[in-house]
Design a protein around this motif. Structure first.
Motif, PDB file in Angstrom:
ATOM      1  N   LEU A  84       0.832  -1.196   0.000  1.00  0.00           N
ATOM      2  CA  LEU A  84       0.000   0.000   0.000  1.00  0.00           C
ATOM      3  C   LEU A  84       0.870   1.249   0.000  1.00  0.00           C
ATOM      4  N   PRO A  85       0.590   2.186  -0.892  1.00  0.00           N
ATOM      5  CA  PRO A  85       1.371   3.428  -0.913  1.00  0.00           C
ATOM      6  C   PRO A  85       1.053   4.296   0.300  1.00  0.00           C
ATOM      7  N   GLU A  86       2.011   5.134   0.655  1.00  0.00           N
ATOM      8  CA  GLU A  86       1.772   6.092   1.735  1.00  0.00           C
ATOM      9  C   GLU A  86       0.697   7.072   1.283  1.00  0.00           C
ATOM     10  N   LEU A  87      -0.128   7.499   2.220  1.00  0.00           N
ATOM     11  CA  LEU A  87      -1.161   8.478   1.910  1.00  0.00           C
ATOM     12  C   LEU A  87      -0.663   9.873   2.256  1.00  0.00           C
ATOM     13  N   ALA A  88      -1.015  10.819   1.417  1.00  0.00           N
ATOM     14  CA  ALA A  88      -0.667  12.213   1.702  1.00  0.00           C
ATOM     15  C   ALA A  88      -1.396  12.679   2.965  1.00  0.00           C
ATOM     16  N   GLN A  89      -2.632  12.226   3.115  1.00  0.00           N
ATOM     17  CA  GLN A  89      -3.422  12.606   4.282  1.00  0.00           C
ATOM     18  C   GLN A  89      -4.233  11.402   4.742  1.00  0.00           C
ATOM     19  N   LYS A  90      -3.965  10.954   5.954  1.00  0.00           N
ATOM     20  CA  LYS A  90      -4.711   9.827   6.518  1.00  0.00           C
ATOM     21  C   LYS A  90      -6.017  10.335   7.110  1.00  0.00           C
ATOM     22  N   PRO A  91      -7.076   9.533   7.002  1.00  0.00           N
ATOM     23  CA  PRO A  91      -8.334   9.963   7.611  1.00  0.00           C
ATOM     24  C   PRO A  91      -8.209   9.970   9.132  1.00  0.00           C
ATOM     25  N   SER A  92      -8.862  10.908   9.755  1.00  0.00           N
ATOM     26  CA  SER A  92      -8.871  10.989  11.206  1.00  0.00           C
ATOM     27  C   SER A  92     -10.118  10.263  11.694  1.00  0.00           C
ATOM     28  N   LEU A  93      -9.917   9.073  12.253  1.00  0.00           N
ATOM     29  CA  LEU A  93     -11.032   8.241  12.697  1.00  0.00           C
ATOM     30  C   LEU A  93     -10.963   8.033  14.199  1.00  0.00           C
ATOM     31  N   GLN A  94     -12.122   7.866  14.791  1.00  0.00           N
ATOM     32  CA  GLN A  94     -12.237   7.617  16.226  1.00  0.00           C
ATOM     33  C   GLN A  94     -13.339   6.588  16.436  1.00  0.00           C
ATOM     34  N   VAL A  95     -13.417   6.035  17.626  1.00  0.00           N
ATOM     35  CA  VAL A  95     -14.492   5.093  17.918  1.00  0.00           C
ATOM     36  C   VAL A  95     -15.360   5.638  19.043  1.00  0.00           C
ATOM     37  N   ALA A  96     -16.635   5.286  18.983  1.00  0.00           N
ATOM     38  CA  ALA A  96     -17.597   5.676  20.010  1.00  0.00           C
ATOM     39  C   ALA A  96     -18.373   4.427  20.416  1.00  0.00           C
ATOM     40  N   PRO A  97     -18.340   4.068  21.703  1.00  0.00           N
ATOM     41  CA  PRO A  97     -19.082   2.884  22.139  1.00  0.00           C
ATOM     42  C   PRO A  97     -20.591   3.099  22.009  1.00  0.00           C
ATOM     43  N   GLN A  98     -21.262   2.056  21.557  1.00  0.00           N
ATOM     44  CA  GLN A  98     -22.716   2.079  21.434  1.00  0.00           C
ATOM     45  C   GLN A  98     -23.244   0.705  21.782  1.00  0.00           C
ATOM     46  N   ARG A  99     -24.512   0.642  22.117  1.00  0.00           N
ATOM     47  CA  ARG A  99     -25.145  -0.643  22.409  1.00  0.00           C
ATOM     48  C   ARG A  99     -26.013  -1.044  21.233  1.00  0.00           C
ATOM     49  N   ALA A 100     -26.031  -2.339  20.963  1.00  0.00           N
ATOM     50  CA  ALA A 100     -26.909  -2.892  19.936  1.00  0.00           C
ATOM     51  C   ALA A 100     -27.617  -4.099  20.534  1.00  0.00           C
ATOM     52  N   SER A 101     -28.918  -4.236  20.251  1.00  0.00           N
ATOM     53  CA  SER A 101     -29.713  -5.355  20.774  1.00  0.00           C
ATOM     54  C   SER A 101     -30.520  -5.978  19.651  1.00  0.00           C
ATOM     55  N   ARG A 102     -30.540  -7.300  19.668  1.00  0.00           N
ATOM     56  CA  ARG A 102     -31.278  -8.024  18.626  1.00  0.00           C
ATOM     57  C   ARG A 102     -31.397  -9.478  19.056  1.00  0.00           C
ATOM     58  N   VAL A 103     -32.425 -10.184  18.548  1.00  0.00           N
ATOM     59  CA  VAL A 103     -32.546 -11.607  18.863  1.00  0.00           C
ATOM     60  C   VAL A 103     -31.584 -12.444  18.031  1.00  0.00           C
ATOM     61  N   GLY A 104     -31.219 -11.996  16.846  1.00  0.00           N
ATOM     62  CA  GLY A 104     -30.266 -12.724  16.021  1.00  0.00           C
ATOM     63  C   GLY A 104     -30.910 -13.488  14.883  1.00  0.00           C
ATOM     64  N   ASP A 105     -30.077 -13.808  13.882  1.00  0.00           N
ATOM     65  CA  ASP A 105     -30.607 -14.450  12.674  1.00  0.00           C
ATOM     66  C   ASP A 105     -31.047 -15.895  12.901  1.00  0.00           C
ATOM     67  N   LEU A 106     -30.497 -16.576  13.902  1.00  0.00           N
ATOM     68  CA  LEU A 106     -30.951 -17.941  14.189  1.00  0.00           C
ATOM     69  C   LEU A 106     -32.396 -17.927  14.660  1.00  0.00           C
ATOM     70  N   VAL A 107     -32.759 -16.935  15.456  1.00  0.00           N
ATOM     71  CA  VAL A 107     -34.140 -16.785  15.903  1.00  0.00           C
ATOM     72  C   VAL A 107     -35.015 -16.377  14.717  1.00  0.00           C
ATOM     73  N   ASP A 108     -34.505 -15.488  13.858  1.00  0.00           N
ATOM     74  CA  ASP A 108     -35.268 -15.085  12.667  1.00  0.00           C
ATOM     75  C   ASP A 108     -35.650 -16.298  11.828  1.00  0.00           C
ATOM     76  N   MET A 109     -34.706 -17.240  11.691  1.00  0.00           N
ATOM     77  CA  MET A 109     -34.943 -18.417  10.842  1.00  0.00           C
ATOM     78  C   MET A 109     -36.041 -19.316  11.394  1.00  0.00           C
ATOM     79  N   LEU A 110     -36.358 -19.187  12.674  1.00  0.00           N
ATOM     80  CA  LEU A 110     -37.443 -19.977  13.257  1.00  0.00           C
ATOM     81  C   LEU A 110     -38.814 -19.468  12.825  1.00  0.00           C
ATOM     82  N   LYS A 111     -38.862 -18.246  12.282  1.00  0.00           N
ATOM     83  CA  LYS A 111     -40.107 -17.629  11.809  1.00  0.00           C
ATOM     84  C   LYS A 111     -41.197 -17.637  12.891  1.00  0.00           C
ATOM     85  N   LEU A 112     -40.795 -17.236  14.085  1.00  0.00           N
ATOM     86  CA  LEU A 112     -41.725 -17.154  15.207  1.00  0.00           C
ATOM     87  C   LEU A 112     -42.554 -15.878  15.097  1.00  0.00           C
TER      88      LEU A 112
END
Length: 172
Positions: free
Chosen positions: A73-101
């Motif tokens: 990978l070539p060097e970049l003239a300007q690297k993006p300035s990125l940061q992280v922010a904690p967040q919560r995510a809630s879901r039953v999940g795709d295995l539950v989706d497949m049960l078609k309840l």
């Protein structure tokens, strides 16, 4: 398994497959090596076929190190300035989706996880860049925690965390 956690099933030919890829000159990240040796948390979501956020982030860091170590990978003239922010995510999940309840089912409750949304310095969620010199191709493991329609948050998955690890934009 270690710490009372079950080990993932493994194809008996997986190691041979990796060896053949490497013999052919393909750089390979074996994600099994990204799993912490002494872990107390599962590597995968409890009611979903995808990896847990912490494991995904570790894979992104390891993949970033592998790609950066290739020296292509070539060097970049300007690297993006990125940061992280904690967040919560809630879901039953795709295995539950497949049960078609019915929607009102109470047997399976949502799992709540902490994700780390990758953001620009201005606080806007990370987005793919079609002009980037790195392209990530993948499946739902690439999309989880990033594709909002999957229900596990946005800008918090493999692509944004790989962009963070590489310190450069990427496309998906």
């Amino acid at each position: 398994g270690r710490a009372g956690l079950a080990q993932p099933a493994q194809n008996v030919d997986y190691d041979r497959f990796l060896s053949e890829l490497r013999s052919a000159g393909v750089a390979v990240l074996d994600a099994r090596r990204s799993a912490p040796e002494h872990r107390t948390e599962p590597l995968y979501l409890t009611q979903d076929t995808h990896f847990a956020p912490a494991y995904m982030e570790r894979i992104a860091r390891d993949l970033g190190s592998l790609v950066a170590g290739l020296g292509v990978l070539p060097e970049l003239a300007q690297k993006p300035s990125l940061q992280v922010a904690p967040q919560r995510a809630s879901r039953v999940g795709d295995l539950v989706d497949m049960l078609k309840l019915p929607e009102e089912q109470q047997l399976f409750q949502p799992q709540t996880v902490q994700v780390h949304q990758v953001q620009t310095a201005e606080g806007t969620p990370w987005e793919p860049d079609s002009a980037a010199d790195v392209l990530l191709l993948g499946d739902s493991f690439t999309n989880i925690f990033t594709l909002e329609g999957m229900g596990w948050g946005n800008a918090s998955g493999l692509a944004p965390h790989l962009a963070l690890a590489l310190g450069r934009p990427l496309d998906v």
